[in-house]
Design a protein around this motif. Structure first.
Motif, PDB file in Angstrom:
ATOM      1  N   VAL A 121      -6.606   2.245   9.887  1.00  0.00           N
ATOM      2  CA  VAL A 121      -5.509   2.473   8.949  1.00  0.00           C
ATOM      3  C   VAL A 121      -4.198   2.548   9.722  1.00  0.00           C
ATOM      4  CG1 VAL A 121      -4.567   4.038   7.183  1.00  0.00           C
ATOM      5  CG2 VAL A 121      -7.054   3.718   7.382  1.00  0.00           C
ATOM      6  N   SER A 122      -3.149   1.950   9.191  1.00  0.00           N
ATOM      7  CA  SER A 122      -1.859   1.933   9.886  1.00  0.00           C
ATOM      8  C   SER A 122      -1.289   3.341  10.023  1.00  0.00           C
ATOM      9  CB  SER A 122      -0.869   1.058   9.124  1.00  0.00           C
ATOM     10  OG  SER A 122      -0.541   1.630   7.877  1.00  0.00           O
ATOM     11  N   ARG A 123      -0.515   3.555  11.063  1.00  0.00           N
ATOM     12  CA  ARG A 123       0.094   4.856  11.318  1.00  0.00           C
ATOM     13  C   ARG A 123       1.006   5.270  10.156  1.00  0.00           C
ATOM     14  NH1 ARG A 123       0.167   7.833  15.632  1.00  0.00           N
ATOM     15  NH2 ARG A 123      -0.715   6.126  16.887  1.00  0.00           N
ATOM     16  N   GLU A 124       1.702   4.283   9.589  1.00  0.00           N
ATOM     17  CA  GLU A 124       2.600   4.563   8.467  1.00  0.00           C
ATOM     18  C   GLU A 124       1.859   5.215   7.304  1.00  0.00           C
ATOM     19  OE1 GLU A 124       5.274   2.118   5.143  1.00  0.00           O
ATOM     20  OE2 GLU A 124       4.125   1.038   6.673  1.00  0.00           O
ATOM     21  N   ILE A 125       0.668   4.706   7.007  1.00  0.00           N
ATOM     22  CA  ILE A 125      -0.121   5.266   5.897  1.00  0.00           C
ATOM     23  C   ILE A 125      -0.725   6.603   6.294  1.00  0.00           C
ATOM     24  CG2 ILE A 125      -2.117   4.900   4.399  1.00  0.00           C
ATOM     25  CD1 ILE A 125       0.252   3.120   3.718  1.00  0.00           C
ATOM     26  N   LEU A 126      -1.230   6.708   7.528  1.00  0.00           N
ATOM     27  CA  LEU A 126      -1.856   7.951   7.979  1.00  0.00           C
ATOM     28  C   LEU A 126      -0.880   9.125   7.930  1.00  0.00           C
ATOM     29  CD1 LEU A 126      -4.016   6.722  10.998  1.00  0.00           C
ATOM     30  CD2 LEU A 126      -4.831   7.439   8.741  1.00  0.00           C
ATOM     31  N   GLU A 127       0.395   8.846   8.145  1.00  0.00           N
ATOM     32  CA  GLU A 127       1.394   9.909   8.114  1.00  0.00           C
ATOM     33  C   GLU A 127       1.636  10.440   6.697  1.00  0.00           C
ATOM     34  OE1 GLU A 127       4.747   8.149  10.009  1.00  0.00           O
ATOM     35  OE2 GLU A 127       4.004   8.518  12.050  1.00  0.00           O
ATOM     36  N   LYS A 128       1.168   9.718   5.695  1.00  0.00           N
ATOM     37  CA  LYS A 128       1.371  10.132   4.307  1.00  0.00           C
ATOM     38  C   LYS A 128       0.150  10.815   3.696  1.00  0.00           C
ATOM     39  CE  LYS A 128       4.753   6.522   3.188  1.00  0.00           C
ATOM     40  NZ  LYS A 128       5.123   5.442   2.240  1.00  0.00           N
ATOM     41  N   VAL A 186      -8.394   6.143   1.886  1.00  0.00           N
ATOM     42  CA  VAL A 186      -7.877   4.917   2.498  1.00  0.00           C
ATOM     43  C   VAL A 186      -8.765   4.531   3.668  1.00  0.00           C
ATOM     44  CG1 VAL A 186      -5.869   3.738   3.451  1.00  0.00           C
ATOM     45  CG2 VAL A 186      -5.538   5.728   1.986  1.00  0.00           C
ATOM     46  N   VAL A 187      -9.279   3.297   3.652  1.00  0.00           N
ATOM     47  CA  VAL A 187     -10.048   2.776   4.787  1.00  0.00           C
ATOM     48  C   VAL A 187      -9.277   1.600   5.377  1.00  0.00           C
ATOM     49  CG1 VAL A 187     -12.244   3.563   3.879  1.00  0.00           C
ATOM     50  CG2 VAL A 187     -11.445   1.256   3.312  1.00  0.00           C
ATOM     51  N   GLY A 188      -9.505   1.347   6.681  1.00  0.00           N
ATOM     52  CA  GLY A 188      -8.619   0.424   7.369  1.00  0.00           C
ATOM     53  C   GLY A 188      -9.245  -0.817   7.953  1.00  0.00           C
ATOM     54  N   ASN A 189      -8.399  -1.593   8.559  1.00  0.00           N
ATOM     55  CA  ASN A 189      -8.758  -2.840   9.218  1.00  0.00           C
ATOM     56  C   ASN A 189      -9.919  -2.644  10.186  1.00  0.00           C
ATOM     57  OD1 ASN A 189      -8.255  -4.544  11.910  1.00  0.00           O
ATOM     58  ND2 ASN A 189      -7.598  -5.769  10.164  1.00  0.00           N
ATOM     59  N   GLU A 190     -10.814  -3.657  10.247  1.00  0.00           N
ATOM     60  CA  GLU A 190     -12.017  -3.557  11.057  1.00  0.00           C
ATOM     61  C   GLU A 190     -11.729  -3.259  12.527  1.00  0.00           C
ATOM     62  OE1 GLU A 190     -13.024  -6.227   7.550  1.00  0.00           O
ATOM     63  OE2 GLU A 190     -11.302  -5.906   8.856  1.00  0.00           O
ATOM     64  N   TYR A 219      -6.902  11.038   1.323  1.00  0.00           N
ATOM     65  CA  TYR A 219      -7.588  11.140   2.603  1.00  0.00           C
ATOM     66  C   TYR A 219      -7.508   9.811   3.355  1.00  0.00           C
ATOM     67  CZ  TYR A 219      -9.595  15.289   0.435  1.00  0.00           C
ATOM     68  OH  TYR A 219      -9.751  16.490  -0.202  1.00  0.00           O
ATOM     69  N   GLY A 220      -7.176   9.896   4.640  1.00  0.00           N
ATOM     70  CA  GLY A 220      -7.191   8.723   5.497  1.00  0.00           C
ATOM     71  C   GLY A 220      -8.430   8.751   6.373  1.00  0.00           C
ATOM     72  N   THR A 221      -8.657   7.680   7.100  1.00  0.00           N
ATOM     73  CA  THR A 221      -9.774   7.619   8.043  1.00  0.00           C
ATOM     74  C   THR A 221      -9.197   7.343   9.430  1.00  0.00           C
ATOM     75  OG1 THR A 221     -10.059   5.307   7.363  1.00  0.00           O
ATOM     76  CG2 THR A 221     -11.549   6.928   6.416  1.00  0.00           C
ATOM     77  N   LEU A 263       0.815  -1.208   0.000  1.00  0.00           N
ATOM     78  CA  LEU A 263       0.000   0.000   0.000  1.00  0.00           C
ATOM     79  C   LEU A 263       0.855   1.266   0.000  1.00  0.00           C
ATOM     80  CD1 LEU A 263      -3.038   0.070  -0.174  1.00  0.00           C
ATOM     81  CD2 LEU A 263      -3.141   0.631   2.237  1.00  0.00           C
ATOM     82  N   SER A 264       2.001   1.229   0.669  1.00  0.00           N
ATOM     83  CA  SER A 264       2.879   2.403   0.694  1.00  0.00           C
ATOM     84  C   SER A 264       3.333   2.777  -0.710  1.00  0.00           C
ATOM     85  CB  SER A 264       4.097   2.137   1.574  1.00  0.00           C
ATOM     86  OG  SER A 264       3.736   2.090   2.928  1.00  0.00           O
TER      87      SER A 264
END
Length: 254
Positions: A214-221, A206-210, A184-186, A169-170
């Protein structure tokens, strides 16, 4: 039209194996079930084989005059054997996995799943993305298999309408940002009410695991993280419901 009666037939053994992700990956094929899904599949060039239970009839909408499609009549016992449901519909097809490509000159709306695992959620999200006019759906590592039978059923044929990709995903996020698509992250922390965002022609969500989101790595981007206000006493929304709310807002009036 060849008739197959026994579950010990070599063809049947191969169809049964398609319930396994490992075999789907090895062969580049997957199994679908039901008239609606097969009608959608026939609009593509991805159908390899069709299997019809001996007491079932197909509608006049079917076009089986394809030289590359093999058609088999099968027994009810085989239907029960190769289906992953308690009440098989008796109509199946083997399809080639989709060969699609992301084109940033044509594709403007992206949905990314970060570790979404429940097959029902994945299928519903794909169907919702299709309805909302999303161009590309990307499943990150840790997400479920888009060709899982439960995903296919939940998507109701929408996987035939979209470009669907998977992988790191990165890397996908980096490509999206390089092409200047708003990302946009959630999340709940460092996020704004989704209603404060002005819809645009192009966006990526980006939507994340139930459970973990969303992982912190992705949210930071991301360019901005969004949250949906909860007005009642529920702690959270199902990921597929949240995805629908956000997608329809982000493309509102476009």
């Amino acid at each position: 039209m060849e008739y197959i009666k026994s579950t010990k037939n070599e063809k049947v053994k191969l169809w049964k194996k398609l319930l396994s992700k490992k075999f789907r990956d090895q062969t580049g094929t997957y199994l679908i079930e039901g008239e609606h899904l097969i009608l959608e599949a026939l609009k593509t060039n991805e159908v390899v084989e069709i299997m019809i239970q001996e007491d079932k009839t197909i509608s006049n909408a079917w076009s089986l005059n394809h030289e590359k499609i093999s058609v088999f009549t099968i027994s009810e016992e085989i239907s029960q054997h190769i289906s992953d449901t308690k009440s098989p519909q008796g109509i199946f097809a083997v399809c080639k996995k989709r060969n699609t490509k992301v084109d940033f000159t044509k594709h403007a709306r992206f949905l990314l799943m970060d570790g979404v695992q429940d097959p029902g959620n994945i299928g519903t999200i794909i169907r919702t993305a299709d309805a909302a006019g999303v161009d590309v759906v990307i499943l990150g590592e840790g997400s479920g298999d888009v060709y899982n039978p439960k995903v296919i059923r939940s998507a109701q044929g929408s996987h035939f309408h979209l470009t669907i990709e998977s992988g790191n995903l990165s890397n996908w996020v980096n490509q999206i940002k390089q092409n200047e698509v708003p990302l946009y992250g959630t999340a709940l922390e460092k996020a704004v009410d989704f209603q404060s965002i002005t819809p645009a022609k192009s966006f990526a969500l980006v939507v994340g695991n139930e459970g973990s989101g969303v992982s912190r790595e992705i949210l930071e981007k991301t360019d901005q993280n969004l949250y949906i206000p909860i007005y009642g006493q529920s702690e959270s929304l199902n990921v597929s419901i949240a995805t629908g709310i956000l997608l329809y807002h982000l493309r509102k009036s476009i």
